[in-house]
Structure formats: C-alpha cells, structure tokens
Design a protein around this motif. Sequence first.
Motif, PDB file in Angstrom:
ATOM      1  N   LYS A 176       0.928  -1.269   0.183  1.00 55.99           N
ATOM      2  CA  LYS A 176       0.030  -0.023   0.111  1.00 55.99           C
ATOM      3  C   LYS A 176       0.927   1.210  -0.108  1.00 55.99           C
ATOM      4  O   LYS A 176       1.733   1.190   0.691  1.00 55.99           O
ATOM      5  CB  LYS A 176      -0.966   0.091   1.166  1.00 55.99           C
ATOM      6  N   GLU A 210     -12.868  -3.058   9.924  1.00 57.97           N
ATOM      7  CA  GLU A 210     -13.412  -3.300   8.727  1.00 57.97           C
ATOM      8  C   GLU A 210     -14.902  -3.461   8.935  1.00 57.97           C
ATOM      9  O   GLU A 210     -15.324  -3.932   9.985  1.00 57.97           O
ATOM     10  CB  GLU A 210     -12.946  -4.647   8.305  1.00 57.97           C
ATOM     11  N   ARG A 217     -15.940 -16.495   3.891  1.00 62.62           N
ATOM     12  CA  ARG A 217     -14.888 -17.161   4.441  1.00 62.62           C
ATOM     13  C   ARG A 217     -15.047 -17.793   5.666  1.00 62.62           C
ATOM     14  O   ARG A 217     -13.905 -17.923   6.651  1.00 62.62           O
ATOM     15  CB  ARG A 217     -13.890 -15.979   4.626  1.00 62.62           C
ATOM     16  N   ASP A 229      -4.805 -13.709  11.873  1.00 63.16           N
ATOM     17  CA  ASP A 229      -5.193 -13.147  10.518  1.00 63.16           C
ATOM     18  C   ASP A 229      -4.605 -11.626  10.178  1.00 63.16           C
ATOM     19  O   ASP A 229      -4.120 -11.550   9.129  1.00 63.16           O
ATOM     20  CB  ASP A 229      -6.656 -12.762  10.301  1.00 63.16           C
ATOM     21  N   HIS A 234       0.142  -8.083   9.305  1.00 59.46           N
ATOM     22  CA  HIS A 234      -0.250  -6.576   8.889  1.00 59.46           C
ATOM     23  C   HIS A 234       0.190  -5.485  10.165  1.00 59.46           C
ATOM     24  O   HIS A 234       0.840  -4.739   9.924  1.00 59.46           O
ATOM     25  CB  HIS A 234      -1.527  -6.406   8.637  1.00 59.46           C
ATOM     26  N   GLN A 369      -5.989   4.119   4.930  1.00 64.20           N
ATOM     27  CA  GLN A 369      -7.009   3.687   4.237  1.00 64.20           C
ATOM     28  C   GLN A 369      -8.556   3.757   4.828  1.00 64.20           C
ATOM     29  O   GLN A 369      -8.306   3.526   6.208  1.00 64.20           O
ATOM     30  CB  GLN A 369      -7.070   2.390   3.253  1.00 64.20           C
TER      31      GLN A 369
HETATM   32  C1  BG6 Z   1      -6.215 -10.231   4.680  1.00 56.83           C
HETATM   33  C2  BG6 Z   1      -6.898 -10.914   5.862  1.00 56.83           C
HETATM   34  O1  BG6 Z   1      -4.910 -10.629   4.989  1.00 56.83           O
HETATM   35  O2  BG6 Z   1      -6.484  -8.692   4.983  1.00 56.83           O
HETATM   36  C3  BG6 Z   1      -8.593 -10.376   5.612  1.00 56.83           C
HETATM   37  O3  BG6 Z   1      -6.806 -12.090   5.483  1.00 56.83           O
HETATM   38  C4  BG6 Z   1      -8.471  -8.930   5.483  1.00 56.83           C
HETATM   39  O4  BG6 Z   1      -9.146 -10.893   6.478  1.00 56.83           O
HETATM   40  C5  BG6 Z   1      -7.632  -8.242   4.548  1.00 56.83           C
HETATM   41  O5  BG6 Z   1      -9.950  -8.531   5.392  1.00 56.83           O
HETATM   42  C6  BG6 Z   1      -7.458  -6.673   4.731  1.00 56.83           C
HETATM   43  O6  BG6 Z   1      -6.674  -5.983   3.823  1.00 56.83           O
HETATM   44  P1  BG6 Z   1      -7.210  -4.894   2.967  1.00 56.83           P
HETATM   45  O7  BG6 Z   1      -6.079  -4.417   2.069  1.00 56.83           O
HETATM   46  O8  BG6 Z   1      -8.572  -4.575   2.526  1.00 56.83           O
HETATM   47  O9  BG6 Z   1      -7.127  -3.605   4.192  1.00 56.83           O
END
Ligand code: BG6
Length: 478
Positions: A176, A210, A217, A229, A234, A369
């Motif tokens: 990103k 989110e 899923r 996850d 992340h 974001q």
């Molecule tokens: C993924 C996860 O790695 O990242 C998902 O498995 C999550 O559960 C996603 O929704 C979020 O990524 P982004 O780019 O949509 O913020």
Amino acid sequence: MKKAPVAPPATIVIFGVTGDLTRRLLLPAIVNLQQSELLDPATKIIGVGRDDIDADILCKERLPGFFEEDGAAWKSLKPRIAYQRGDFGDEALYQALGEQLDASAMFYLAVAPSFFGPIVEQLGKAGLLDEGKGFRRVVVEKPFGTDLASAKALNARLLAQAGEEQLYRIDHFLGKETVQNIIVSRFANARNEAVWNNRYIDHVQITAAETVTVGSRGAFYDATGALRDMVPNHLFQLLALVAMEPPINLEAESLRNEKVKVIDAIQPIAPEDAVRGAYGAGKIGKEKVPAFSETEDVAPDSSTETYVALKLAVETWRWHGVPFYLRTGKGLTARDTEIVIRFRDAPIALFRDTPTDSLPPNQLVLQIQPNEGIKMDMAVKRPGPLIEAVPASMSFAYADIFDMGHRTGYETLIYDVLIGDASLFQRADQIEAGWRAVQPLLDAWTSGEPEAYEPGSAGPAGADELIARDGRAWHEIG
Ligand code: BG6
C-alpha cells in the motif's frame, strides 16, 4: 518524476490461477504493470490449476469482466498466458512446467497454506529452483504458519529447498502506498524524527477496522481468527515501520534488519492486556448480518474472535514506557486503517481555563485507508478576548495532490519480485518474532469465549476498558 525501469523478462507461474486472489488482485495488478510499461515484452504467464480447462477458457470464463474490454494492456498480455493443468502433489506437473521454463521464473503460490510446503518441495525436487539459467523466486502468501512452532517448521521446510533470498513472503499491507509513505514521512522530515520518541510521544494506536463480515470465508476464518489473520503480520508490519530506527540505507537487508529488531523488542503480550470479541447478529447500515457463529462453515459453538484489541510494550531505548495499543476487527462501524501518534500534553497548565488534562489532543494521524492522508490535530486559540485552547487540524489528502489511480496494491509487490527487491517482503526471522510476541495469547485463548459486540459498532466494551484503564481513549473509528 522518475520512471521505474522495465523489469527483466521472466515467466510468472501462478499456482491457484482459478482462485479468488488471482482474479481479484494478481491478474489486475499484472495488467496494470503492463499498462505502465513496466513488464518486458517477453514476460509470460503460466497459470497452474486443477480444473480441466485451457488458456482460452481461463481468460474468457475465469477472469474478471474488465478483461473482456479491448484495453491494449490486456490485448498484449492475453496471448502470453498459458494454462497448465495438474495436481500440486504430482511430479508430472513439475516436469511439464520444467519443459516450459528456460530462463528466469517467479512462482506465485496463490494457494491454501497447506500447499506451500509440498509445492516448494516439488519445485526443488524437479530442479526448478536452480538459478543456473536465470533467477527462480517463490512468492508465498499468508498466513505463514498458525503459531510460532508451525511458522518455524514451514521456514525450515522452504529453506531446505531455496535460499532466503529466493523466498518472498507476502504481507500485502506493505504494497500500500501509504504504508510505504511511513518511511518517507518519518525519515525525510527531520522535524518528525526529533520528537519521535518517549520524551514526546505518550502512546501509539494502530487500528485496522473493517465493515465487512466474515461472509463466505467461514471455514478459513473460524480456524484463524482476527489475531492470527491480522496482528503478527499486518499490524506488526505497521508497528515496525512506525517504531524502527533509521536504516543505514534503503536496501532490503538494512530495512529488514531494523524491522526485525523492533518486532523482537515487542514483549510477549500478557492475556490481561488483550481483549477478544465476536460480532453478534444485527445490522451494518441497512444490511442485516448474521452472528459470526451463525455464518456458513463456522461451528455454532465457535470461540474464534472476529475482533482483538491489545496493549503492548516495545522495549527499546526509544520506546520504553510508551504503550502501543492495537485493534482490528470485522463487522465494525467503518473501514479505517490508521496510525495515531499521540504526543504528550504540554508540561505545565498555562491555560487556566483549559486544564492540561482537557487540552485538545496533540496527535498525528497517518490515514492508511481509505481517504489516504496525514492529519495533525493540535490546540489553537479561539479568537476573542479570552485565552482558550480549542482543537484544529492541518491535513493533507493524497487524492488532492496525486492521481491515486485504480491500483490493487499488488503491482509494486510483483514488480519488486521481478527486479529482486525484497524490502517489502518478510524475512524468516520477522515472521518468527511476530508469532513469538502473540504466542501467549494463542495459548491462553484455547479456552474461554470472546466478548459479544454489536455489528456496526466500534467493538466490544472490553476494548474501551482496556485503554481507559490507563486513562486514555481510542481514536474514533471512521
Ligand atoms: C487479509 C485478511 O490479509 O487482509 C483479511 O486475511 C482482511 O481478513 C484483509 O480483510 C484486509 O486487507 P485490506 O487490504 O482490505 O485492508
């Protein structure tokens, strides 16, 4: 504006070409790279899958609608796409691939994690990872392991076949733009670095909220949960970029050396410093959502979390005493990935009518974001005869200045694999350090239940209590 050089020619072999990831992100990213003229004309794609189809059916039926369009990039790429049917465990597949590969190749494993080890072993056995005629690189998607022991075992299994420099472990957050900007914002602006430490920073908050729920899923998510996850990968990558020391240069190894030091410095998280939640049934906006435990392919008595909030300590000279609060969850009130750097209050109460503890927050918000940008919240004087400190913000939005285009975030990642730049990929030691920090929670959460929260809310009440315990509050989501 500097133009990036064209990547060297290579064959991109995609395992799992008929899957969701390829359709939604990988192929669109490759098309975007072609459009930006960053791919060599000799670049080829071989899609590997188990379905009995050919390249024509793959392109016509399995790839998204926009490929039907007449775009020049797609027109140029399409004749260079081949399809190879085969079973990932079958030696014949690798022989067939070997016959089609004569020079550099990148193997992208867009498959379920249980195939990472077996595919790399077969590639190794078939000699397809030998770099005699060109580079051979393997891209591994997440999740990389499910805990410290399995991540170590997977690293050992892959490293028995390929060198560390051949392995590219994806964390797509690093693709990103705004995540990459953290490095520039920090290290290209001397003023930031001057206050970037425990003398001036009170605490840091990292949020990845989110609105989407687990949706289709269920099977993957019930076995994974929000912690595995999102956190050791992340969120820890965001933390590493915010908290690392300046690297000596921007080479991959220099960056990764600094990042791993910070991830290593995260103290194992005590269960009392963590809260887990799972959304119940309700509504997000106008849309009705079933409770997580009522989602298809989720066990009705599931104790998997869809939300997690943590407080952690990064024990380095720079960060001693500065708590980092992390939270992430699904089915929340808004989509919002952000980092908040909260500065300390002014040291003495000069403003008699505004006691120091109610001064407006002085904080830097890095909005990852959506609506990518940077905002500085601070106190200013309200015009008038009295001295009164009130909040105001200086902000900058990427979209106001740059053309953000329609990028998937995978363009840079794929391009970097082709040019051999591993800066945006995780090294084995980073992955293991991340799992080590969260392992106490994985162990503790084998029993007990997550706290229920309303879908469309900011998460469970326990998360607010976690931070309120320290006299602090979460930055509002959204
Ligand atoms: C993924 C996860 O790695 O990242 C998902 O498995 C999550 O559960 C996603 O929704 C979020 O990524 P982004 O780019 O949509 O913020």
